[in-house]
Design an enzyme around this catalytic site. Structure first.
Site, mmCIF file in Angstrom:
data_model
loop_
_atom_site.group_PDB
_atom_site.id
_atom_site.type_symbol
_atom_site.label_atom_id
_atom_site.label_comp_id
_atom_site.label_asym_id
_atom_site.label_seq_id
_atom_site.Cartn_x
_atom_site.Cartn_y
_atom_site.Cartn_z
ATOM 1 N N CYS A 80 0.802 -1.223 0.000
ATOM 2 C CA CYS A 80 0.000 0.000 0.000
ATOM 3 C C CYS A 80 0.836 1.275 0.000
ATOM 4 C CB CYS A 80 -0.937 -0.013 1.203
ATOM 5 S SG CYS A 80 -1.979 -1.485 1.242
ATOM 6 N N HIS B 217 -2.569 7.998 6.206
ATOM 7 C CA HIS B 217 -2.811 6.691 5.585
ATOM 8 C C HIS B 217 -4.223 6.253 5.953
ATOM 9 C CE1 HIS B 217 -1.775 3.017 3.599
ATOM 10 N NE2 HIS B 217 -1.942 2.279 4.697
ATOM 11 N N GLU C 19 -0.908 5.160 13.660
ATOM 12 C CA GLU C 19 -0.588 6.350 12.870
ATOM 13 C C GLU C 19 -0.786 7.620 13.693
ATOM 14 O OE1 GLU C 19 -1.213 8.423 8.510
ATOM 15 O OE2 GLU C 19 -2.665 6.897 9.147
ATOM 16 N N LYS D 221 -9.350 8.241 2.315
ATOM 17 C CA LYS D 221 -9.827 6.867 2.127
ATOM 18 C C LYS D 221 -11.259 6.700 2.618
ATOM 19 C CE LYS D 221 -5.373 4.409 2.200
ATOM 20 N NZ LYS D 221 -4.434 5.519 2.474
ATOM 21 N N HIS E 49 -9.622 2.145 -0.002
ATOM 22 C CA HIS E 49 -8.169 1.967 -0.026
ATOM 23 C C HIS E 49 -7.770 1.461 -1.413
ATOM 24 C CE1 HIS E 49 -4.137 1.305 0.898
ATOM 25 N NE2 HIS E 49 -4.228 0.657 2.060
ATOM 26 N N PHE F 179 1.999 -3.433 3.908
ATOM 27 C CA PHE F 179 2.380 -4.743 4.428
ATOM 28 C C PHE F 179 3.863 -4.979 4.159
ATOM 29 C CE2 PHE F 179 -2.034 -6.996 3.909
ATOM 30 C CZ PHE F 179 -2.528 -6.255 4.956
#
Length: 410
Positions: free
Chosen positions: A163, A302, A313, A334, A339, A398
């Site tokens: 991502c 994010h 975050e 988002k 996403h 990830f």
């Protein structure tokens, strides 16, 4: 060479909010929700039924029918966005082809093609598998096809960091220009993973929201959050050396003035709880951008809407600003786009540039129950007028990949 500045002179977008930049940005400012029932396949047997699909996309608007049959949907989004960005910039014909590069991200690549052809293999045998399976599936093909179309003889590379792919592609393109290896780069990210295998995989690992209501699905920083909503699309930015852009009279959206890239080196999918490396990516970008307490900062988070990501975050943002949160406003787009995986960093970079240009912070929609663990200043519900001087875009992937991009007006 290291003193070379990097600006953005063109934008292109094919997103769940619209087929062009202007349409997407107006929808963002208005707080429009791009999430709805998945229509690309039958979800009856699935845990998850919502996605943020690109609607009314016609690949033949950007390529011949034969070309569209030879490209995966993710590459079609990439080509469309790159075409728009090049036209917006007017870059073609103004730069030496050997100094014209492509750095384009994707998290998964041609998974739809792989799924289709693997089904043929199992049901109809190996002779029915397309000879184009490999070139359509591989993750570098969007970059390669963009280079072919626009005559880019400089480096043409993918960034594949889950991502964070779109953001890493942009950040590494910045360094390419700063160090004199290119004068212009077509950058960005694309993804098209709303397909049975990806939705089943993400869903079974508990990463996706199983909500039935589109307005209660992608909920960054909300107590009710229970997973992200899978999205798709492609966004492209034309990065250009500042003097080159000025010399040819290009319109400049803004400058990419900072890039931080780190790795948690902690876990395959989980973020490091103390946010040491994600906050370090932010401080690296802020240092390059010469952040001061006089700045008014927008952070495009994010903000996936997964329980752990949003709280960690929040910790990263607090650590990076070290008691200076009074100059910061945060939102997660988002909440509207879902996403977009490998394209997420690119659309969020675009949002930062346009927020700086227009003095408007897009909102985090449907944030009704703020989580105390996310005690950061989030713009909720409606867009907010702010005279921003610095914008930061966070992306985490990830594998522990952390990226922060910093932008200023020129």
């Amino acid at each position: 060479m290291e003193g070379r500045r990097v600006v953005v002179t063109g934008l292109g977008a094919v997103t769940p909010l619209g087929g062009r930049v202007a349409e997407t940005w107006e929808a963002m400012k208005a707080g429009k929700n791009g999430i709805g029932p998945i229509t690309l396949f039958d979800t009856e047997k699935f845990k998850v039924h919502l996605g943020a699909e690109v609607r009314d996309f016609h690949p033949e608007d950007y390529m011949s029918v034969n070309e569209s049959l030879r490209t995966d949907r993710y590459a079609q989004f990439a080509l469309a966005a790159a075409d728009q960005a090049c036209a917006d910039s007017g870059i073609e014909g103004t730069v030496d082809p050997q100094a014209f590069a492509v750095y384009f991200g994707t998290g998964i690549g041609g998974i739809r093609t792989f799924e289709t052809e693997h089904t043929k293999l199992l049901e109809r045998g190996p002779r029915r598998v397309s000879p184009l399976l490999i070139p359509m599936m591989i993750s570098n093909m969007a970059a390669g096809l963009i280079a072919i179309r626009h005559g880019c003889h400089g480096p043409a590379l993918p960034a594949v960091t889950a991502c964070a792919s779109g953001s890493n592609a942009i950040g590494e393109a910045v360094r390419l220009i700063r160090h004199g290896y290119a004068d212009a780069v077509i950058s960005g990210g694309a993804e098209a993973a709303i397909c049975p295998s990806a939705v089943a995989g993400f869903g079974n690992m508990g990463a996706l929201s199983a909500a039935a209501d589109p307005d209660a699905a992608s909920l960054p920083f909300d107590k009710r959050r229970a997973g992200f909503v899978i999205g798709e699309g492609g966004v492209s930015l034309i990065l250009e050396e500042y003097e080159h852009a000025v010399k040819r009279g290009a319109r400049i959206y803004g400058e990419i003035c900072g890039y931080g890239s780190t790795c948690d080196a902690y876990h395959m999918t989980a973020v490091q709880p103390e946010a040491e490396q994600s906050s370090r990516a932010m401080t690296m970008a802020m240092r390059e951008a010469e952040f001061t307490e006089a700045d008014r900062v927008y952070v495009n988070a994010h903000g996936t809407g997964t329980p752990m990501n949003d709280s960690v975050e929040s910790t990263a943002i607090k650590r990076a600003f070290a008691g200076k949160l009074d100059v910061v406003r945060v939102s997660s787009t988002k909440s509207m786009t879902g996403h977009m995986l490998g394209a997420a960093g690119a659309i969020e970079a675009m949002a930062c540039l346009l927020a700086l240009r227009d003095g408007v912070i897009p909102p985090t929609i449907n944030l009704l129950e703020k989580d105390e663990a996310c005690d950061i200043p989030v713009v909720a519900g409606k867009a907010e007028k702010q005279d921003i001087t610095l914008a930061l875009s966070n992306s985490f992937g990830f594998g522990g990949h952390n990226v922060c991009l910093a932008f200023r007006k020129v």
